[in-house]
Write an enzyme that holds these catalytic residues in place. Structure first.
Site, PDB file in Angstrom:
ATOM      1  CD1 TRP A 162      -1.826  -1.833   2.641  1.00  0.00           C
ATOM      2  CD2 TRP A 162      -2.795  -1.632   0.638  1.00  0.00           C
ATOM      3  NE1 TRP A 162      -2.778  -2.810   2.543  1.00  0.00           N
ATOM      4  CE2 TRP A 162      -3.386  -2.704   1.316  1.00  0.00           C
ATOM      5  CE3 TRP A 162      -3.242  -1.318  -0.641  1.00  0.00           C
ATOM      6  CZ2 TRP A 162      -4.406  -3.469   0.752  1.00  0.00           C
ATOM      7  CZ3 TRP A 162      -4.249  -2.074  -1.197  1.00  0.00           C
ATOM      8  CH2 TRP A 162      -4.818  -3.134  -0.495  1.00  0.00           C
ATOM      9  NE  ARG A 264      -3.884   8.927  12.707  1.00  0.00           N
ATOM     10  CZ  ARG A 264      -3.612   7.993  13.600  1.00  0.00           C
ATOM     11  NH1 ARG A 264      -3.611   8.271  14.878  1.00  0.00           N
ATOM     12  NH2 ARG A 264      -3.324   6.775  13.209  1.00  0.00           N
ATOM     13  NE  ARG A 289     -33.612  16.916 -12.897  1.00  0.00           N
ATOM     14  CZ  ARG A 289     -33.946  16.434 -14.087  1.00  0.00           C
ATOM     15  NH1 ARG A 289     -33.622  17.069 -15.204  1.00  0.00           N
ATOM     16  NH2 ARG A 289     -34.622  15.299 -14.165  1.00  0.00           N
ATOM     17  CB  SER A 335      -9.587  14.703  24.042  1.00  0.00           C
ATOM     18  OG  SER A 335      -9.795  15.187  25.352  1.00  0.00           O
ATOM     19  CD  GLN A 358     -30.633   9.667  -3.293  1.00  0.00           C
ATOM     20  OE1 GLN A 358     -29.787   8.805  -3.550  1.00  0.00           O
ATOM     21  NE2 GLN A 358     -31.914   9.516  -3.582  1.00  0.00           N
ATOM     22  CD  GLU A 385      -1.516   9.400   7.184  1.00  0.00           C
ATOM     23  OE1 GLU A 385      -1.452   9.925   8.296  1.00  0.00           O
ATOM     24  OE2 GLU A 385      -0.529   9.128   6.499  1.00  0.00           O
ATOM     25  CB  THR A 387      -9.440   2.100   9.874  1.00  0.00           C
ATOM     26  OG1 THR A 387      -9.336   1.637  11.228  1.00  0.00           O
ATOM     27  CG2 THR A 387      -8.591   1.224   8.960  1.00  0.00           C
TER      28      THR A 387
HETATM   29  C1  LIG Z   1      -4.775   3.893  -1.289  1.00  0.00           C
HETATM   30  C2  LIG Z   1      -3.966   3.577  -0.093  1.00  0.00           C
HETATM   31  C3  LIG Z   1      -2.798   4.289   0.159  1.00  0.00           C
HETATM   32  C4  LIG Z   1      -2.016   3.982   1.273  1.00  0.00           C
HETATM   33  N1  LIG Z   1      -0.819   4.621   1.462  1.00  0.00           N
HETATM   34  C5  LIG Z   1       0.029   4.171   2.418  1.00  0.00           C
HETATM   35  C6  LIG Z   1       1.359   4.663   2.497  1.00  0.00           C
HETATM   36  O1  LIG Z   1       1.769   5.541   1.742  1.00  0.00           O
HETATM   37  N2  LIG Z   1       2.188   4.124   3.421  1.00  0.00           N
HETATM   38  C7  LIG Z   1       1.790   3.147   4.270  1.00  0.00           C
HETATM   39  O2  LIG Z   1       2.590   2.708   5.091  1.00  0.00           O
HETATM   40  N3  LIG Z   1       0.526   2.681   4.250  1.00  0.00           N
HETATM   41  C8  LIG Z   1      -0.357   3.161   3.325  1.00  0.00           C
HETATM   42  N4  LIG Z   1      -1.637   2.650   3.254  1.00  0.00           N
HETATM   43  C9  LIG Z   1      -2.042   1.590   4.177  1.00  0.00           C
HETATM   44  C10 LIG Z   1      -3.129   2.027   5.134  1.00  0.00           C
HETATM   45  O3  LIG Z   1      -2.631   2.865   6.131  1.00  0.00           O
HETATM   46  C11 LIG Z   1      -3.768   0.729   5.692  1.00  0.00           C
HETATM   47  O4  LIG Z   1      -4.535   0.162   4.655  1.00  0.00           O
HETATM   48  C12 LIG Z   1      -4.607   0.986   6.919  1.00  0.00           C
HETATM   49  O5  LIG Z   1      -3.804   1.336   8.010  1.00  0.00           O
HETATM   50  C13 LIG Z   1      -5.455  -0.238   7.298  1.00  0.00           C
HETATM   51  O6  LIG Z   1      -4.699  -1.386   7.336  1.00  0.00           O
HETATM   52  P1  LIG Z   1      -5.240  -2.711   6.585  1.00  0.00           P
HETATM   53  O7  LIG Z   1      -5.599  -2.315   5.201  1.00  0.00           O
HETATM   54  O8  LIG Z   1      -4.242  -3.769   6.753  1.00  0.00           O
HETATM   55  O9  LIG Z   1      -6.581  -3.089   7.326  1.00  0.00           O
HETATM   56  P2  LIG Z   1      -6.743  -3.966   8.719  1.00  0.00           P
HETATM   57  O10 LIG Z   1      -5.814  -3.426   9.747  1.00  0.00           O
HETATM   58  O11 LIG Z   1      -6.626  -5.393   8.334  1.00  0.00           O
HETATM   59  O12 LIG Z   1      -8.207  -3.611   9.099  1.00  0.00           O
HETATM   60  C14 LIG Z   1      -9.340  -4.266   8.520  1.00  0.00           C
HETATM   61  C15 LIG Z   1     -10.592  -3.788   9.271  1.00  0.00           C
HETATM   62  O13 LIG Z   1     -10.511  -4.188  10.656  1.00  0.00           O
HETATM   63  C16 LIG Z   1     -10.660  -3.049  11.493  1.00  0.00           C
HETATM   64  N5  LIG Z   1      -9.839  -3.206  12.706  1.00  0.00           N
HETATM   65  C17 LIG Z   1      -8.544  -3.620  12.782  1.00  0.00           C
HETATM   66  N6  LIG Z   1      -8.147  -3.613  14.062  1.00  0.00           N
HETATM   67  C18 LIG Z   1      -9.169  -3.170  14.804  1.00  0.00           C
HETATM   68  C19 LIG Z   1      -9.376  -2.916  16.201  1.00  0.00           C
HETATM   69  N7  LIG Z   1      -8.401  -3.112  17.088  1.00  0.00           N
HETATM   70  N8  LIG Z   1     -10.591  -2.473  16.599  1.00  0.00           N
HETATM   71  C20 LIG Z   1     -11.594  -2.251  15.708  1.00  0.00           C
HETATM   72  N9  LIG Z   1     -11.447  -2.470  14.373  1.00  0.00           N
HETATM   73  C21 LIG Z   1     -10.267  -2.907  13.941  1.00  0.00           C
HETATM   74  C22 LIG Z   1     -10.166  -1.872  10.650  1.00  0.00           C
HETATM   75  O14 LIG Z   1     -10.659  -0.634  11.127  1.00  0.00           O
HETATM   76  C23 LIG Z   1     -10.718  -2.249   9.278  1.00  0.00           C
HETATM   77  O15 LIG Z   1     -12.064  -1.869   9.190  1.00  0.00           O
HETATM   78  C24 LIG Z   1      -2.445   2.974   2.170  1.00  0.00           C
HETATM   79  C25 LIG Z   1      -3.637   2.274   1.914  1.00  0.00           C
HETATM   80  C26 LIG Z   1      -4.370   2.544   0.790  1.00  0.00           C
HETATM   81  C27 LIG Z   1      -5.610   1.726   0.529  1.00  0.00           C
END
Ligand SMILES: Cc1cc2nc3c(=O)[nH]c(=O)nc-3n(C[C@H](O)[C@H](O)[C@H](O)COP(=O)(O)OP(=O)(O)OC[C@H]3O[C@@H](n4cnc5c(N)ncnc54)[C@H](O)[C@@H]3O)c2cc1C
Length: 405
Positions: A162, A264, A289, A335, A358, A385, A387
């Site tokens: 990613w 962030r 519209r 916070s 919509q 950055e 989720t």
């Molecule tokens: C277009 C794009 C650009 C990006 N650019 C970069 C970059 O430049 N550098 C870089 O290092 N990364 C980058 N990322 C990575 C991005 O930061 C990760 O995708 C993100 O941190 C989520 O990790 P994951 O995809 O592995 O999801 P996961 O961590 O597998 O999460 C999957 C789901 O489970 C939920 N979840 C996980 N743990 C918990 C918890 N403890 N409690 C509740 N819910 C939870 C998450 O919220 C999510 O809904 C990028 C991603 C994308 C898609």
């Protein structure tokens, strides 16, 4: 006399107007094309560089703006133009912030300019933290950095995923584990200089949104780095590892988290740019519209939707500006106000762009109108950055003082 003010000063207004002009004249007209091409818009990055909008000086100036709102204002305008192109232009800053946050003055002076290149030879940079098995859980990352005393070299092995600009960047900043037994506290950040053997691009992802921005895997196969590529230097790392081994907590922040924290509110500002753009399209459309013999905005149902969209956008901006101002004035985020701003702005962008679709009815669902693209672009703002769930976790821990899981 009160000194409280939410008015941007003349410097911030000048930046806002300058960036808005670029976003309206150069970025927005090119947005649909680069979204379809799913390629890095090099000519537009170059144009931004020629104008001084893509340059270390410009971002450093905004980054050190004492009010804190220089970066959010710039981000909002650029992403109002288009998020995919916007991210192609500012993706480099994530790596630059990692160097600023963790590097020595010498490292900043050496690497930050190389991340941007020159207007005649523009470059981008990539920040590589995420891995296939370490997304939200940054402490699980497995990319390993091993020090060789004899040659004063670090050897890196692993697979990053990613990475924005991964593989096409001149400079990559890679977070790796130096001592896997210490989890996040055993990690460090490294600069991989341009042309270093062993670093290659893996899969390039085809995405739902921000398609002009390049996202790819980065493979590190016995990448050898001189000792000076460790951000912050070996002495500082050794002290940090020793403290971690003794179980002493100087601060709960690790290298990757320090970078995320600083960026962030800026990411929240990007989401606000998308939301504002979609809101403006929807407002114009609702006024013109005509159905049932009157503009659709004459219906309270539609007008109230627009009222809510505008209210949430402004609320999100206030959270982003507050967090940015707190960071600039060194106030503790008791916070998790930085996370709050990103959470609310990201969710607002998704919600506002959905409402905009919509309001545009069938047209909103087509690529003839920009809100369909804006809606796709907005979806990343609850994912990268940190989720939305992770932001809530950070906020919940900060406000409760409890180790919420
Ligand atoms: C277009 C794009 C650009 C990006 N650019 C970069 C970059 O430049 N550098 C870089 O290092 N990364 C980058 N990322 C990575 C991005 O930061 C990760 O995708 C993100 O941190 C989520 O990790 P994951 O995809 O592995 O999801 P996961 O961590 O597998 O999460 C999957 C789901 O489970 C939920 N979840 C996980 N743990 C918990 C918890 N403890 N409690 C509740 N819910 C939870 C998450 O919220 C999510 O809904 C990028 C991603 C994308 C898609």
């Amino acid at each position: 006399m009160s000194t409280f003010s939410l008015d941007p000063g003349p410097d911030q207004i000048a930046v806002r107007d300058w960036l808005h002009g670029f976003a309206a004249d150069v970025v927005r007209p090119a947005a649909a094309e680069w979204d379809e091409r799913e390629e890095t818009p090099w000519p537009i990055i170059q144009e931004a560089a020629k104008l001084g909008i893509y340059s270390l000086e410009f971002y450093a100036q905004q980054y050190f703006d004492p009010s804190g709102v220089g970066i959010p204002i710039a981000m909002e305008e650029l992403f109002w133009g288009d998020a995919g192109i916007g991210l192609s232009i500012v993706g480099t800053t994530l790596a630059a912030v990692a160097v600023l946050a963790n590097g020595t003055d010498e490292q900043i002076g050496t690497w930050a300019p190389q991340m941007f290149g020159t207007p005649d030879d523009v470059k981008v940079a990539a920040f590589c933290s995420s891995e296939p098995d370490a997304g939200s859980d940054v402490s699980a990352l497995r990319t390993r950095a091993v020090y060789e005393e004899a040659t004063d070299e670090w050897v890196l092995n692993g697979t990053k995923t990613w990475a924005t600009n991964g593989g096409i960047a001149a400079v990559h900043v890679v977070v790796a584990t130096v001592d896997p037994t210490l989890g996040a506290r055993g990690q460090a950040s490294f600069v991989v200089p341009p042309g270093t053997p062993g670093l290659s691009q893996g899969q390039k992802f085809k995405k739902h949104g921000i398609r002009a921005s390049h996202t790819a895997e980065v493979v590190l196969d016995s990448v050898r780095l001189p000792g000076h590529c460790l951000l912050g230097g070996k002495e500082k790392l050794d002290e940090r590892l020793a403290r971690a081994r003794e179980g002493v907590r100087k601060s709960g922040r690790n290298a990757a988290m320090a970078t995320f924290e600083a960026s962030r509110p800026a990411v929240g500002a990007q989401a606000i740019g998308i939301a504002r753009a979609a809101y403006e399209v929807a407002l114009d459309y609702a006024k013109t519209r005509v159905q049932f013999g009157r503009p659709i905005i004459d219906n309270q149902g539609v007008a109230f939707q627009l009222a809510d969209m505008k209210t949430r956008i402004d609320a999100a901006r206030l959270l982003v500006w507050r967090a940015s101002w707190m960071a600039a004035t060194n106030q503790p985020f008791t916070s998790a106000e930085g996370s709050m701003s990103k959470l609310y702005a990201g969710e607002t962008a998704k919600w506002v762009t959905a409402q905009a679709m919509q309001i545009l009815g069938g047209n909103g669902f087509t690529r003839e109108y920009p809100v369909e693209r804006m809606h796709r672009d907005s979806a990343i703002y609850s994912i990268f950055e940190g989720t939305s769930e992770i932001q809530r976790l950070v906020i919940a821990r900060a406000v409760s003082g409890l180790p919420i899981r």
